[in-house]
Design a protein around this motif. Structure first.
Motif, PDB file in Angstrom:
ATOM      1  N   THR A  16      13.491  31.265 -36.931  1.00 24.76           N
ATOM      2  CA  THR A  16      14.133  30.795 -38.147  1.00 24.76           C
ATOM      3  C   THR A  16      14.529  31.988 -39.001  1.00 24.76           C
ATOM      4  O   THR A  16      13.692  32.853 -39.276  1.00 24.76           O
ATOM      5  CB  THR A  16      13.178  29.888 -38.960  1.00 24.76           C
ATOM      6  OG1 THR A  16      12.691  28.848 -38.112  1.00 24.76           O
ATOM      7  CG2 THR A  16      13.870  29.301 -40.167  1.00 24.76           C
ATOM      8  N   THR A  17      15.789  32.025 -39.417  1.00 26.11           N
ATOM      9  CA  THR A  17      16.253  33.098 -40.286  1.00 26.11           C
ATOM     10  C   THR A  17      16.005  32.719 -41.733  1.00 26.11           C
ATOM     11  O   THR A  17      16.374  31.632 -42.176  1.00 26.11           O
ATOM     12  CB  THR A  17      17.762  33.355 -40.067  1.00 26.11           C
ATOM     13  OG1 THR A  17      17.970  33.660 -38.691  1.00 26.11           O
ATOM     14  CG2 THR A  17      18.253  34.498 -40.923  1.00 26.11           C
ATOM     15  N   LYS A  18      15.353  33.623 -42.454  1.00 27.03           N
ATOM     16  CA  LYS A  18      15.109  33.439 -43.880  1.00 27.03           C
ATOM     17  C   LYS A  18      15.869  34.510 -44.648  1.00 27.03           C
ATOM     18  O   LYS A  18      16.532  35.355 -44.040  1.00 27.03           O
ATOM     19  CB  LYS A  18      13.616  33.539 -44.179  1.00 27.03           C
ATOM     20  CG  LYS A  18      12.792  32.461 -43.513  1.00 27.03           C
ATOM     21  CD  LYS A  18      11.337  32.608 -43.879  1.00 27.03           C
ATOM     22  CE  LYS A  18      10.504  31.507 -43.274  1.00 27.03           C
ATOM     23  NZ  LYS A  18       9.081  31.648 -43.613  1.00 27.03           N
ATOM     24  N   CYS A  21      13.645  37.916 -43.969  1.00 25.29           N
ATOM     25  CA  CYS A  21      12.904  38.077 -42.724  1.00 25.29           C
ATOM     26  C   CYS A  21      13.318  36.983 -41.748  1.00 25.29           C
ATOM     27  O   CYS A  21      14.119  36.119 -42.075  1.00 25.29           O
ATOM     28  CB  CYS A  21      11.396  38.011 -42.980  1.00 25.29           C
ATOM     29  SG  CYS A  21      10.781  36.399 -43.496  1.00 25.29           S
ATOM     30  N   SER A  23      11.290  34.181 -39.047  1.00 27.89           N
ATOM     31  CA  SER A  23       9.997  33.625 -38.650  1.00 27.89           C
ATOM     32  C   SER A  23      10.075  33.303 -37.168  1.00 27.89           C
ATOM     33  O   SER A  23      11.073  32.748 -36.704  1.00 27.89           O
ATOM     34  CB  SER A  23       9.684  32.354 -39.435  1.00 27.89           C
ATOM     35  OG  SER A  23       9.411  32.670 -40.769  1.00 27.89           O
ATOM     36  N   GLU A  25       7.907  31.520 -33.905  1.00 25.54           N
ATOM     37  CA  GLU A  25       6.783  30.717 -33.424  1.00 25.54           C
ATOM     38  C   GLU A  25       6.723  30.882 -31.909  1.00 25.54           C
ATOM     39  O   GLU A  25       7.738  30.761 -31.224  1.00 25.54           O
ATOM     40  CB  GLU A  25       6.971  29.244 -33.778  1.00 25.54           C
ATOM     41  CG  GLU A  25       6.870  28.979 -35.257  1.00 25.54           C
ATOM     42  CD  GLU A  25       6.966  27.501 -35.606  1.00 25.54           C
ATOM     43  OE1 GLU A  25       6.884  26.641 -34.704  1.00 25.54           O
ATOM     44  OE2 GLU A  25       7.135  27.212 -36.790  1.00 25.54           O
ATOM     45  N   LYS A  38      -6.326  34.738 -38.619  1.00 27.90           N
ATOM     46  CA  LYS A  38      -5.132  35.034 -39.400  1.00 27.90           C
ATOM     47  C   LYS A  38      -5.205  36.504 -39.819  1.00 27.90           C
ATOM     48  O   LYS A  38      -6.255  36.992 -40.234  1.00 27.90           O
ATOM     49  CB  LYS A  38      -5.091  34.132 -40.633  1.00 27.90           C
ATOM     50  CG  LYS A  38      -3.912  34.370 -41.522  1.00 27.90           C
ATOM     51  CD  LYS A  38      -3.957  33.434 -42.710  1.00 27.90           C
ATOM     52  CE  LYS A  38      -2.826  33.758 -43.654  1.00 27.90           C
ATOM     53  NZ  LYS A  38      -2.804  32.879 -44.818  1.00 27.90           N
ATOM     54  N   SER A  51      -0.396  38.162 -37.272  1.00 28.42           N
ATOM     55  CA  SER A  51      -0.442  36.716 -37.119  1.00 28.42           C
ATOM     56  C   SER A  51      -0.604  36.033 -38.476  1.00 28.42           C
ATOM     57  O   SER A  51      -1.442  36.421 -39.284  1.00 28.42           O
ATOM     58  CB  SER A  51      -1.607  36.333 -36.208  1.00 28.42           C
ATOM     59  OG  SER A  51      -1.718  34.938 -36.116  1.00 28.42           O
ATOM     60  N   LEU A  52       0.187  34.985 -38.688  1.00 29.14           N
ATOM     61  CA  LEU A  52       0.085  34.207 -39.920  1.00 29.14           C
ATOM     62  C   LEU A  52      -0.899  33.050 -39.799  1.00 29.14           C
ATOM     63  O   LEU A  52      -1.164  32.356 -40.771  1.00 29.14           O
ATOM     64  CB  LEU A  52       1.458  33.646 -40.305  1.00 29.14           C
ATOM     65  CG  LEU A  52       2.535  34.673 -40.625  1.00 29.14           C
ATOM     66  CD1 LEU A  52       3.869  33.974 -40.875  1.00 29.14           C
ATOM     67  CD2 LEU A  52       2.139  35.518 -41.830  1.00 29.14           C
ATOM     68  N   LYS A  60       2.345  32.277 -35.163  1.00 31.53           N
ATOM     69  CA  LYS A  60       3.413  32.361 -36.159  1.00 31.53           C
ATOM     70  C   LYS A  60       3.449  33.761 -36.746  1.00 31.53           C
ATOM     71  O   LYS A  60       2.409  34.330 -37.080  1.00 31.53           O
ATOM     72  CB  LYS A  60       3.187  31.347 -37.276  1.00 31.53           C
ATOM     73  CG  LYS A  60       3.270  29.917 -36.817  1.00 31.53           C
ATOM     74  CD  LYS A  60       3.076  28.972 -37.988  1.00 31.53           C
ATOM     75  CE  LYS A  60       3.134  27.526 -37.540  1.00 31.53           C
ATOM     76  NZ  LYS A  60       3.018  26.600 -38.678  1.00 31.53           N
ATOM     77  N   PHE A  61       4.673  34.295 -36.864  1.00 36.45           N
ATOM     78  CA  PHE A  61       4.881  35.626 -37.413  1.00 36.45           C
ATOM     79  C   PHE A  61       6.100  35.630 -38.311  1.00 36.45           C
ATOM     80  O   PHE A  61       7.061  34.910 -38.058  1.00 36.45           O
ATOM     81  CB  PHE A  61       5.150  36.654 -36.296  1.00 36.45           C
ATOM     82  CG  PHE A  61       4.135  36.675 -35.214  1.00 36.45           C
ATOM     83  CD1 PHE A  61       2.966  37.411 -35.365  1.00 36.45           C
ATOM     84  CD2 PHE A  61       4.322  35.964 -34.046  1.00 36.45           C
ATOM     85  CE1 PHE A  61       2.021  37.446 -34.352  1.00 36.45           C
ATOM     86  CE2 PHE A  61       3.380  35.993 -33.028  1.00 36.45           C
ATOM     87  CZ  PHE A  61       2.233  36.735 -33.190  1.00 36.45           C
ATOM     88  N   ASP A  62       6.069  36.448 -39.351  1.00 39.15           N
ATOM     89  CA  ASP A  62       7.265  36.787 -40.124  1.00 39.15           C
ATOM     90  C   ASP A  62       7.608  38.224 -39.784  1.00 39.15           C
ATOM     91  O   ASP A  62       6.721  39.082 -39.739  1.00 39.15           O
ATOM     92  CB  ASP A  62       7.017  36.670 -41.632  1.00 39.15           C
ATOM     93  CG  ASP A  62       7.029  35.225 -42.122  1.00 39.15           C
ATOM     94  OD1 ASP A  62       7.568  34.356 -41.398  1.00 39.15           O
ATOM     95  OD2 ASP A  62       6.522  34.963 -43.223  1.00 39.15           O
TER      96      ASP A  62
END
Length: 75
Positions: A16-18, A21, A23, A25, A38, A51-52, A60-62
């Protein structure tokens, strides 16, 4: 610090583009470290990411822009 030994291969589920950054998965491989916490560092395609979450069902990572510019994680 990473030992350079690949212990498993996961599958990218979602990117996912924010604003500042992306994200990512990832579905971890079977028998992935169930004691992951975490904030743990995990190598993703040779890039150290934080790791988030605990990674029990997915990781999950940013990834910030600077990391994208300097690594092979570019889109």
């Amino acid at each position: 610090m990473f030992s350079g030994i690949v212990k498993g291969v996961g599958k990218v589920l979602k990117v996912t583009t924010k604003k500042d950054c992306i994200s990512i998965e990832i579905l971890p491989p079977k028998n992935f470290n169930t004691r992951l916490k975490k904030g743990a560092s995990i190598s993703v395609d040779g890039v150290c990411l934080t790791s988030l979450n605990d990674g029990k069902t997915k990781l999950k990572f940013d990834v910030i822009d600077e990391t994208l510019k300097r690594t092979n994680l570019k889109l």
